[in-house]
Design an enzyme around this catalytic site. Structure first.
Site: not given
Length: 336
Positions: A197-198
């Site tokens: 996600t990051y």
């Protein structure tokens, strides 16, 4: 990593001649009080730093204040202790102000912009530094709440802050301001296992910035390009690997040995390198980096050819604790 975009030497946001909007490669003397509404006691424009109560954001604030630029830091947590620590570190520095802000909430970001306007007068630099990674773990083990939080802070937060910063800068008569969007792991493509996600959020920021560079310079086809009192420029900012919670939380000994032990730096070292580069930026679309190609090659040469040991990580992958310094349980050195 890519090479740093060459930037002209400008000590402050460009003062525009009359109503013309232009960029200049010559050093520019920033006007004194009277023409522009500066913070009392300062002849330099203000700086806004999100996520400025810790890590490299806090180190940026110290460096800017020491150079005479008044600063507003914001954070999701209370900033009083962080502000006091900056004032103690730089007793003769420019004023520093703090406020709480949730960058993922539009109303909170609007309040931040108003706070900056009231306390700084003129904002010359806005650094979107706030970010979270949600922890290093398999994507399928992340909760929906964590996924949403990372996207809201890292992507929506930067969009909201950038929008408010542009609006603020467009209202500053005759001032050319600069917005910096912080990129990280995943920005150049390739996999970021454990940080899916990051990495996805950071990959989106260069595209966002490039789009704004075009839009702010050329307008949007089919829409009249509005004239503005001031100019807003957008850039990317890459601090590289920094020994903060974002890097060391959930890290393994193998990761700490390489690449952290070879490429990572302390927040102060990164700020001392990047703040002069930020202040030297002129025009649109700069890519300001700490880990330039030259620096990466130098670090590899020192470690693998000269066999120099890391100052910060021992051969077993443990953090080397300096005498007199305080450290959190994850090995992060406390800045104050």
């Amino acid at each position: 990593v890519g090479a740093l975009t060459a930037c002209a030497a400008v000590s402050a946001p460009t003062r525009l001649a009359g109503s013309a909007v232009r960029a200049t490669s010559r050093p520019v003397a920033f006007p004194r009080m009277g023409t522009l509404r500066m913070m009392a006691g300062s002849d330099k424009p203000g700086v806004v730093i999100t996520g400025g109560a810790a890590g490299v954001g806090w180190a940026y604030a110290v460096e800017f204040s020491e150079r005479g630029y008044p600063v507003v830091i914001c954070d999701i947590k209370d900033t009083d202790t962080a502000v006091s620590a900056i004032r103690e570190r730089v007793p003769n520095g420019a004023p520093v102000y703090g406020t709480k802000c949730d960058v993922s909430e539009a109303d909170s970001v609007k309040e931040l912009a108003q706070f900056a306007k009231e306390n700084l007068g003129t904002v010359g630099y806005w650094i979107n530094n706030a970010g979270i990674n949600g922890g290093r773990r398999p994507f399928t083990e992340l909760s929906t709440n964590v996924i949403e939080a990372v996207v809201k802070v890292n992507l929506i937060g930067v969009l909201l802050c950038t929008q408010e910063a542009i609006k603020l800068m467009h209202e500053q008569e005759g001032v050319e301001g600069h917005i910096f969007n912080t990129v990280g792991s995943g920005v150049k493509g390739g996999g970021t296992p454990g940080y899916v996600t990051y990495g996805a959020t950071k990959r989106g920021l260069p595209q966002m910035t490039d789009s704004l560079v075009k839009e702010l310079s050329e307008g949007v086809q089919g829409y009249d390009k509005k004239s503005t009192k001031g100019v807003a420029n957008c850039h990317t900012l890459s601090p590289g690997m920094v020994f903060t919670d974002l890097l060391l939380n959930d890290s393994t000994k193998e990761l700490r040995k390489f690449p952290f032990g070879v490429l990572a730096a302390q927040p102060e070292e990164v700020a001392q390198d990047l703040v002069p580069k930020i202040l030297a930026v002129n025009g649109q679309g700069a890519k300001v980096e700490f880990l330039t190609t030259d620096r990466v090659l130098q670090k590899f040469f020192e470690r693998f050819v000269l066999q120099q040991k890391s100052e910060y990580i021992d051969d077993d992958g443990n953090v080397i604790k300096m005498p007199g310094a305080q450290y959190a349980d994850n090995g992060v050195r406390m800045l104050y």
